[in-house]
Design an enzyme around this catalytic site. Structure first.
Site, mmCIF file in Angstrom:
data_model
loop_
_atom_site.group_PDB
_atom_site.id
_atom_site.type_symbol
_atom_site.label_atom_id
_atom_site.label_comp_id
_atom_site.label_asym_id
_atom_site.label_seq_id
_atom_site.Cartn_x
_atom_site.Cartn_y
_atom_site.Cartn_z
ATOM 1 N N LYS A 33 -10.798 12.248 42.009
ATOM 2 C CA LYS A 33 -9.992 12.402 43.226
ATOM 3 C C LYS A 33 -9.771 13.874 43.585
ATOM 4 O O LYS A 33 -9.791 14.229 44.757
ATOM 5 C CB LYS A 33 -8.662 11.676 43.100
ATOM 6 C CG LYS A 33 -7.630 12.358 42.226
ATOM 7 C CD LYS A 33 -6.306 11.626 42.254
ATOM 8 C CE LYS A 33 -5.307 12.294 41.337
ATOM 9 N NZ LYS A 33 -4.932 13.647 41.749
ATOM 10 N N THR A 34 -9.594 14.737 42.561
ATOM 11 C CA THR A 34 -9.371 16.154 42.854
ATOM 12 C C THR A 34 -10.616 16.767 43.487
ATOM 13 O O THR A 34 -10.534 17.530 44.458
ATOM 14 C CB THR A 34 -8.993 16.925 41.572
ATOM 15 O OG1 THR A 34 -7.850 16.295 40.981
ATOM 16 C CG2 THR A 34 -8.669 18.362 41.876
ATOM 17 N N ASP A 212 -1.849 14.581 47.925
ATOM 18 C CA ASP A 212 -2.364 14.097 46.645
ATOM 19 C C ASP A 212 -1.292 13.225 45.976
ATOM 20 O O ASP A 212 -0.098 13.398 46.223
ATOM 21 C CB ASP A 212 -2.684 15.312 45.760
ATOM 22 C CG ASP A 212 -3.410 14.928 44.485
ATOM 23 O OD1 ASP A 212 -4.032 13.850 44.456
ATOM 24 O OD2 ASP A 212 -3.353 15.710 43.523
ATOM 25 N N GLU A 213 -1.709 12.307 45.106
ATOM 26 C CA GLU A 213 -0.784 11.424 44.358
ATOM 27 C C GLU A 213 0.200 10.733 45.302
ATOM 28 O O GLU A 213 1.416 10.695 45.065
ATOM 29 C CB GLU A 213 -0.013 12.235 43.294
ATOM 30 C CG GLU A 213 -0.883 12.968 42.287
ATOM 31 C CD GLU A 213 -1.538 12.053 41.251
ATOM 32 O OE1 GLU A 213 -1.465 10.824 41.411
ATOM 33 O OE2 GLU A 213 -2.140 12.582 40.297
ATOM 34 N N GLN A 243 -1.532 3.194 39.609
ATOM 35 C CA GLN A 243 -0.912 4.209 38.744
ATOM 36 C C GLN A 243 0.460 4.637 39.269
ATOM 37 O O GLN A 243 0.938 5.728 38.964
ATOM 38 C CB GLN A 243 -1.826 5.426 38.609
ATOM 39 C CG GLN A 243 -3.121 5.130 37.862
ATOM 40 C CD GLN A 243 -3.914 6.386 37.576
ATOM 41 O OE1 GLN A 243 -3.553 7.205 36.746
ATOM 42 N NE2 GLN A 243 -5.030 6.540 38.278
ATOM 43 N N ARG A 589 -6.465 6.667 29.852
ATOM 44 C CA ARG A 589 -6.473 8.065 29.383
ATOM 45 C C ARG A 589 -7.629 8.282 28.413
ATOM 46 O O ARG A 589 -8.016 9.413 28.140
ATOM 47 C CB ARG A 589 -5.178 8.421 28.650
ATOM 48 C CG ARG A 589 -3.864 8.332 29.424
ATOM 49 C CD ARG A 589 -3.882 9.006 30.741
ATOM 50 N NE ARG A 589 -4.233 8.071 31.794
ATOM 51 C CZ ARG A 589 -4.681 8.411 32.988
ATOM 52 N NH1 ARG A 589 -4.848 9.680 33.295
ATOM 53 N NH2 ARG A 589 -4.980 7.506 33.898
#
Length: 682
Positions: A33-34, A212-213, A243, A589
């Site tokens: 995503k980044t 973002d997020e 998430q 993770r």
């Protein structure tokens, strides 16, 4: 152009090129995503010629902002000025510096931190727990409630008192030209809301906004974004509904779930290719999260091939669990795995204690992230200080720590006076208070406090007598006499602290049970050996809560405490769907191996309790069990769907039909009930 797109897959490329209108990029864990968001920013500036000064990219942490800035600048050569890429709060700070004068306030204001905020509150009212007042004021501000609004809606006396503190607190900030953390967004929104022209000019300036997020935004942040987009609809948000794990601190999952309703004409892109985890890890993560009803629906697709199956550790209790985990970590380290590539995750902080001890016994260095070691936590240090005073009345250091816990109306100045008087009489503080007449004490502190201190000394002596009669019952008498759990009443993390205290009480009982002849001094010595470790040096594995692990990745992950009551947490205030998202975050993770651990019993709330295996094992397809597991539907009321014969329709309702879900759909005025597997979501 090639520099921007050469590392992007098809889905990422399409999302980057959709420059106009509202855009929702659903980015699964490990899906890049980044990379997508910085590539989109570079595309706007480098390829479309949008001035960098007309863009605004918002995120949640300074760390994320710094990383994105660095990556974006590497991709942009033609930008005359760097784009504004910062946190929501940094944007608010910059905005207020230019515009706070419109609220008749000076722009040389000072932003206070959390400690400053608590100190101000404590000066206003020291009776109600400061943390409770601080969190309520924060809630009021994020709900855009004035002190007057807060007072009107307060039904209980305590909350009327908090509303009055809020009013005095706001007056103090105004008089001293201060703003707190919440003001940075609340005042920014207020200015835009009350000044139509300012909102128009600001919106014209930032014509391309990215967030973002987005799943971590709250209601106020959504309202702020709506104001920033009042002259255009070029808002691109990136996030993952699977998430969303911060509901407890105000984040609202509906913001991402209903983005297309808040911003009409939304283009949706799903990033499902995962570049982080091996196939078996993604398989269990996908299976688990499918059971959530409130999700937009996507599946992580592995790109790194197969690997080891997910490993399940079954243990009788937490001690056996810690030995097994220490053994497995030891083998990984012997095989050449770097310590920093290993992490142990848990839902509840109290679970770290047994793992810490297991790693200590095995000589494995660890680093506790986002939290203190179990024996360094304030509530545990308070308990240890009480025990130290009970075993040694003359321990002034420990006495000073506990004399006002729970509150007995004694400030630091009063305690300092008593300490000076005790030293002048060549005795300990305890002995001085015990022997000196009440009249002499009243010359140092108020009459009420002098009597309280005398009673405190008697209580300590009475509890000390119990130790000689029954060490096992001592811990119950300690709590019943001093009500130590009340110290943390009203605090935001009260439940965690009480759970830690119960864990300590259980630990004490276990010690007495295993060594019935041991004294309190021996118990304290055992603790000292554990809490006074040398500073960890060199490489160390990481231990942290699942919340703290979000955004991180490790080659080898151990998730402990997969039992009903720990993961998922069950009971008042718990949200099973958010618990499932926490499980999903913890699984994703892991890059190479994932180990899931559960114990048949643990010390819980001060007692050893038998525990049920977490339902998440069943839901992740890892074992059979008695729990009935229902697969969920990705459809919800309001969704647009397409049927191969009846065409496009809108879902009016969702119900269960055997193993399937039945959708009630309105096809251009004709209502039909159709099984979910026969339609596709638009």
């Amino acid at each position: 152009m090639k520099k921007i797109f050469d590392k992007l897959n098809d889905s990422q490329t399409k999302a980057v090129k959709q420059s106009e209108g509202p855009v929702l990029i659903l980015a699964g864990a490990g899906s890049g995503k980044t990379t997508t968001i910085v590539s989109r920013l570079a595309y706007l500036v480098e390829e479309l010629g949008i001035p960098a000064s007309n863009t605004l990219t918002l995120t949640f942490t300074n760390k994320a902002a710094k990383e994105m800035k660095g990556r974006a600048s590497d991709m942009m050569e033609n930008a005359a000025y760097p784009p504004l890429l910062c946190t929501f709060h940094k944007f608010g700070l910059l905005f207020l510096k230019f515009n706070i004068h419109l609220l008749s306030r000076q722009n040389n204001f000072v932003v206070i931190d959390t400690d400053d905020k608590k100190r101000i509150i404590k000066k206003i009212n020291a009776e109600i727990p400061t943390q409770l007042i601080a969190s309520e004021i924060s809630r009021y501000k994020n709900s855009l409630l004035t002190p007057d609004d807060a007072y009107k809606q307060a039904e209980l006396f305590n909350y009327q008192q908090i509303a009055k503190v809020y009013e005095e607190y706001e007056t103090y900030l105004l008089e001293n030209n201060l703003v707190d953390f919440d003001d940075l967004i609340a005042l920014t929104f207020r200015l835009l809301n009350e000044n139509e022209e300012l909102a128009r000019v600001t919106s014209e300036k930032y014509r391309y906004i990215m967030v973002d997020e987005y799943q971590d935004t709250n209601e106020l942040q959504l309202k702020l974004l709506e104001k920033l987009c009042c002259t255009h609809n070029n808002l691109c948000v990136v996030g993952d509904d699977d998430q969303s794990i911060y509901g407890w601190r105000g984040a609202h999952i509906r913001n991402i779930m209903e983005f297309d309703q808040d911003f009409v004409g939304t283009s949706v892109f799903k990033l499902e290719e995962n570049y982080r985890s091996r196939e078996p890890i993604l398989k269990v993560a996908n299976s688990l999260i499918e059971h959530n009803r409130s999700r937009l629906g996507k599946k992580l697709i592995p790109t790194r091939g197969s690997g080891e199956d997910v490993n399940i550790l079954n243990s009788n209790d937490e001690n056996e669990e810690s030995r097994k985990i220490a053994l497995k970590i030891g083998k990984l380290l012997e095989s050449g795995v770097k310590a920093e590539d290993i992490a142990v995750l848990y839902r509840v902080n109290v679970l770290s204690r047994s793992i810490e001890e297991g790693l200590n016994r095995s000589g494995i260095n660890y680093r506790l992230v986002g939290g203190l070691r179990f024996y360094d936590r304030a509530e545990i240090k308070d308990l240890i200080s009480y025990i130290r005073v009970i075993t040694n009345f003359h321990d002034d250091f420990s006495f000073k720590r506990i004399v006002n816990k729970p509150k007995r109306g004694l400030g630091k100045a009063s305690v300092d006076k008593i300490e000076l008087a005790a030293h002048a009489n060549d005795t300990s503080i305890f002995e001085y208070i015990k022997k000196v007449p009440v009249a002499d004490l009243e010359s140092l502190v108020r009459t009420k406090n002098a009597k309280t201190l005398k009673r405190f000394i008697k209580d300590i002596q009475n509890v000390a007598k119990v130790v000689s009669e029954s060490t096992y019952n001592f811990i119950d008498v300690l709590e019943e006499t001093f009500h130590l759990k009340d110290i943390y009443k009203g605090m935001q993390d009260e439940a965690d602290r009480v759970l830690n205290m119960d864990e300590f009480y259980g630990l004490f009982r276990d010690f007495v049970k295993n060594t019935p002849e041991a004294s309190l001094d021996e118990f304290l010595n055992e603790l000292t050996l554990q809490s006074e470790q040398d500073q960890v040096e060199g490489e160390s594995i990481y231990m942290m809560s699942i919340h703290a692990s979000k955004g991180l990745e490790f080659d080898h992950i151990f998730v402990i405490g997969l039992e009903e009551g720990f993961l998922p947490l069950v009971g008042d205030g718990s949200d099973l769907e958010e618990e499932r998202r926490l499980g999903y975050v913890s699984f994703t993770r892991a890059k190479e191996t994932l180990t899931l651990s559960h114990a048949s019993s643990r010390f819980y709330k001060g007692r050893r309790s038998d525990l049920q295996k977490s339902r998440f094992f069943n839901e992740a397809g890892l074992c059979e069990g008695s729990l009935i597991v229902e697969k969920n539907t990705a459809f919800k009321k309001g969704d647009l769907v397409r049927h191969k014969i009846f065409g496009t329709g809108r879902v009016n309702g969702v119900s269960k039909s055997g193993r399937e879900f039945k959708l009630s759909i309105n096809f251009a005025g004709t209502k039909r009930d159709i099984l979910a597997s026969f339609v596709e979501r638009l």
